[in-house]
Design a protein around this motif. Sequence first.
Motif, PDB file in Angstrom:
ATOM      1  N   ARG A 101       0.859  -1.189   0.000  1.00  0.00           N
ATOM      2  CA  ARG A 101       0.000   0.000   0.000  1.00  0.00           C
ATOM      3  C   ARG A 101       0.888   1.229   0.000  1.00  0.00           C
ATOM      4  NH1 ARG A 101       0.121  -2.192   4.823  1.00  0.00           N
ATOM      5  NH2 ARG A 101      -1.722  -3.443   4.457  1.00  0.00           N
ATOM      6  N   ILE A 102       0.299   2.345  -0.367  1.00  0.00           N
ATOM      7  CA  ILE A 102       0.984   3.619  -0.234  1.00  0.00           C
ATOM      8  C   ILE A 102       0.149   4.492   0.694  1.00  0.00           C
ATOM      9  CG2 ILE A 102       2.335   3.587  -2.353  1.00  0.00           C
ATOM     10  CD1 ILE A 102       0.203   5.074  -3.783  1.00  0.00           C
ATOM     11  N   VAL A 103       0.825   5.434   1.342  1.00  0.00           N
ATOM     12  CA  VAL A 103       0.165   6.256   2.350  1.00  0.00           C
ATOM     13  C   VAL A 103       0.194   7.717   1.925  1.00  0.00           C
ATOM     14  CG1 VAL A 103       0.295   7.057   4.742  1.00  0.00           C
ATOM     15  CG2 VAL A 103       0.714   4.659   4.206  1.00  0.00           C
ATOM     16  N   GLU A 104      -0.958   8.325   2.003  1.00  0.00           N
ATOM     17  CA  GLU A 104      -1.077   9.755   1.779  1.00  0.00           C
ATOM     18  C   GLU A 104      -1.223  10.394   3.150  1.00  0.00           C
ATOM     19  OE1 GLU A 104      -4.241  12.263  -0.644  1.00  0.00           O
ATOM     20  OE2 GLU A 104      -3.132  10.812  -1.861  1.00  0.00           O
ATOM     21  N   CYS A 105      -0.164  11.045   3.599  1.00  0.00           N
ATOM     22  CA  CYS A 105      -0.122  11.628   4.935  1.00  0.00           C
ATOM     23  C   CYS A 105      -0.789  13.004   4.921  1.00  0.00           C
ATOM     24  CB  CYS A 105       1.338  11.740   5.392  1.00  0.00           C
ATOM     25  SG  CYS A 105       1.547  12.505   7.013  1.00  0.00           S
ATOM     26  N   GLY A 106      -1.542  13.288   5.958  1.00  0.00           N
ATOM     27  CA  GLY A 106      -2.241  14.565   6.044  1.00  0.00           C
ATOM     28  C   GLY A 106      -1.547  15.588   6.917  1.00  0.00           C
ATOM     29  N   CYS A 107      -0.277  15.342   7.287  1.00  0.00           N
ATOM     30  CA  CYS A 107       0.414  16.334   8.116  1.00  0.00           C
ATOM     31  C   CYS A 107       0.651  17.606   7.298  1.00  0.00           C
ATOM     32  CB  CYS A 107       1.732  15.775   8.668  1.00  0.00           C
ATOM     33  SG  CYS A 107       3.118  15.787   7.520  1.00  0.00           S
ATOM     34  N   SER A 108       1.018  18.652   7.966  1.00  0.00           N
ATOM     35  CA  SER A 108       1.115  19.957   7.306  1.00  0.00           C
ATOM     36  C   SER A 108       2.101  19.966   6.140  1.00  0.00           C
ATOM     37  CB  SER A 108       1.486  21.037   8.321  1.00  0.00           C
ATOM     38  OG  SER A 108       2.746  20.752   8.912  1.00  0.00           O
ATOM     39  N   ILE A 109       3.228  19.294   6.242  1.00  0.00           N
ATOM     40  CA  ILE A 109       4.197  19.340   5.147  1.00  0.00           C
ATOM     41  C   ILE A 109       3.842  18.360   4.031  1.00  0.00           C
ATOM     42  CG2 ILE A 109       5.869  17.779   6.228  1.00  0.00           C
ATOM     43  CD1 ILE A 109       8.024  19.628   4.832  1.00  0.00           C
ATOM     44  N   CYS A 110       3.459  17.148   4.376  1.00  0.00           N
ATOM     45  CA  CYS A 110       3.142  16.161   3.333  1.00  0.00           C
ATOM     46  C   CYS A 110       1.942  16.598   2.501  1.00  0.00           C
ATOM     47  CB  CYS A 110       2.902  14.789   3.955  1.00  0.00           C
ATOM     48  SG  CYS A 110       4.396  14.051   4.642  1.00  0.00           S
ATOM     49  N   ALA A 111       0.951  17.204   3.147  1.00  0.00           N
ATOM     50  CA  ALA A 111      -0.216  17.687   2.421  1.00  0.00           C
ATOM     51  C   ALA A 111       0.184  18.760   1.411  1.00  0.00           C
ATOM     52  CB  ALA A 111      -1.256  18.226   3.394  1.00  0.00           C
ATOM     53  N   LYS A 112       1.071  19.658   1.804  1.00  0.00           N
ATOM     54  CA  LYS A 112       1.503  20.713   0.890  1.00  0.00           C
ATOM     55  C   LYS A 112       2.390  20.170  -0.233  1.00  0.00           C
ATOM     56  CE  LYS A 112       1.144  24.640   3.996  1.00  0.00           C
ATOM     57  NZ  LYS A 112       0.333  25.573   3.212  1.00  0.00           N
ATOM     58  N   LEU A 113       3.170  19.137   0.073  1.00  0.00           N
ATOM     59  CA  LEU A 113       4.057  18.561  -0.931  1.00  0.00           C
ATOM     60  C   LEU A 113       3.334  17.627  -1.895  1.00  0.00           C
ATOM     61  CD1 LEU A 113       7.101  17.844   1.381  1.00  0.00           C
ATOM     62  CD2 LEU A 113       7.007  19.534  -0.469  1.00  0.00           C
ATOM     63  N   GLY A 114       2.204  17.073  -1.468  1.00  0.00           N
ATOM     64  CA  GLY A 114       1.432  16.187  -2.335  1.00  0.00           C
ATOM     65  C   GLY A 114       2.088  14.843  -2.596  1.00  0.00           C
ATOM     66  N   VAL A 115       2.866  14.354  -1.648  1.00  0.00           N
ATOM     67  CA  VAL A 115       3.566  13.090  -1.832  1.00  0.00           C
ATOM     68  C   VAL A 115       2.699  11.913  -1.407  1.00  0.00           C
ATOM     69  CG1 VAL A 115       5.860  14.099  -1.553  1.00  0.00           C
ATOM     70  CG2 VAL A 115       4.656  13.258   0.444  1.00  0.00           C
ATOM     71  N   GLN A 116       3.038  10.742  -1.897  1.00  0.00           N
ATOM     72  CA  GLN A 116       2.457   9.490  -1.436  1.00  0.00           C
ATOM     73  C   GLN A 116       3.632   8.608  -1.045  1.00  0.00           C
ATOM     74  OE1 GLN A 116      -0.030   8.295  -4.780  1.00  0.00           O
ATOM     75  NE2 GLN A 116      -1.831   8.946  -3.637  1.00  0.00           N
ATOM     76  N   TRP A 117       3.615   8.104   0.178  1.00  0.00           N
ATOM     77  CA  TRP A 117       4.761   7.379   0.715  1.00  0.00           C
ATOM     78  C   TRP A 117       4.611   5.879   0.573  1.00  0.00           C
ATOM     79  CZ3 TRP A 117       8.475  10.535   1.072  1.00  0.00           C
ATOM     80  CH2 TRP A 117       8.302  11.836   1.565  1.00  0.00           C
TER      81      TRP A 117
END
Length: 115
Positions: free
Chosen positions: A22-38
């Motif tokens: 699976r991949i994770v879409e994090c909702g923290c302040s930086i990940c949300a702004k960066l639009g990454v999927q981990w």
Amino acid sequence: MTVRGSCHCGAVHFEVARLPDRIVECGCSICAKLGVQWAYYAPSDVHLGGATDTYVCNNRVIAFHRCRTCGCLSHWATLGTDYGRMGVNARLFDGVDLSRIEVRVIAGPGSEAFE
């Protein structure tokens, strides 16, 4: 199946032995702004190449690595504390249809619960 990935300009590249479950879409302040999927892996399972710059957030627990040339965020790694995993930006996988991998969304800032 070996999975390779790279930043936009190709200066930073990585390789992992398999696709993530699976991949994770994090909702923290930086990940949300960066639009990454981990995609999470043990650090020993990720082979990285190329020069990166880092950004460390207020909590000083992890460092975000980005390409020095094009700025794409490639991965995060821990600073001191060992979580037994690191995050690789799945959006940088080469030739992988991410829509075929389950995406888990973390509820939001300060949460570790999935929606």
